[in-house]
Write a protein that holds these residues in place. Sequence first.
Motif, short mmCIF file in Angstrom:
data_model
loop_
_atom_site.label_atom_id
_atom_site.label_comp_id
_atom_site.label_asym_id
_atom_site.label_seq_id
_atom_site.Cartn_x
_atom_site.Cartn_y
_atom_site.Cartn_z
N LEU A 171 -0.88 1.78 0.75
CA LEU A 171 -1.59 1.53 2.00
C LEU A 171 -1.41 0.09 2.46
N LYS A 172 -1.37 -0.06 3.78
CA LYS A 172 -1.19 -1.36 4.42
C LYS A 172 -2.40 -1.64 5.31
N PRO A 173 -2.68 -2.90 5.60
CA PRO A 173 -3.79 -3.21 6.50
C PRO A 173 -3.66 -2.50 7.85
N GLN B 136 -7.82 -1.83 -1.26
CA GLN B 136 -6.94 -2.99 -1.11
C GLN B 136 -5.54 -2.55 -0.73
N ALA B 137 -4.81 -3.43 -0.09
CA ALA B 137 -3.42 -3.15 0.26
C ALA B 137 -2.65 -2.78 -1.00
N GLY B 138 -1.82 -1.74 -0.86
CA GLY B 138 -1.07 -1.23 -1.99
C GLY B 138 -1.76 -0.09 -2.71
N VAL C 272 -8.23 -0.86 5.00
CA VAL C 272 -7.33 -1.42 4.00
C VAL C 272 -7.40 -2.94 4.12
N SER C 273 -7.84 -3.58 3.07
CA SER C 273 -7.98 -5.04 3.09
C SER C 273 -6.70 -5.69 2.55
#
Length: 119
Positions: free
Chosen positions: A85-87, A13-15, A117-118
């Motif tokens: 992390l970012k999409p 997931q994002a982040g 990355v969702s």
Amino acid sequence: QVQLVESGGGLVQAGGSLRLSCAASGSFTSINAMNWFRQTPGKQREWVAGITSSGSTNYADSVKGRFTISRDNAKNTIFLQMNSLKPEDTAVYYCNANVVAGFQQYLYWGQGTQVTVSS
């Protein structure tokens, strides 16, 4: 012959965070600089980060402060710690290595590992 094998990709997931590894094996004298690249469909492969044999590092502006490249020379392995992390970090991540064999240097690539990355 030299092989580079990436691992550690996946869905996050994002982040979130992921840690990629790239291990070199085969017959060679030494390895100079190693790098991480990434590629999304329809786009050119983009350089992400690089590390010299002595440990000097450089990063693309898009990942500076979030990604950390490191190296274990004894294991001929590099790592990419990816935080926050970012999409838009979604891509296939590839490593390459400048491998010295005899008196020549050769560039090898791994097969890639998918990072998704969702949002």
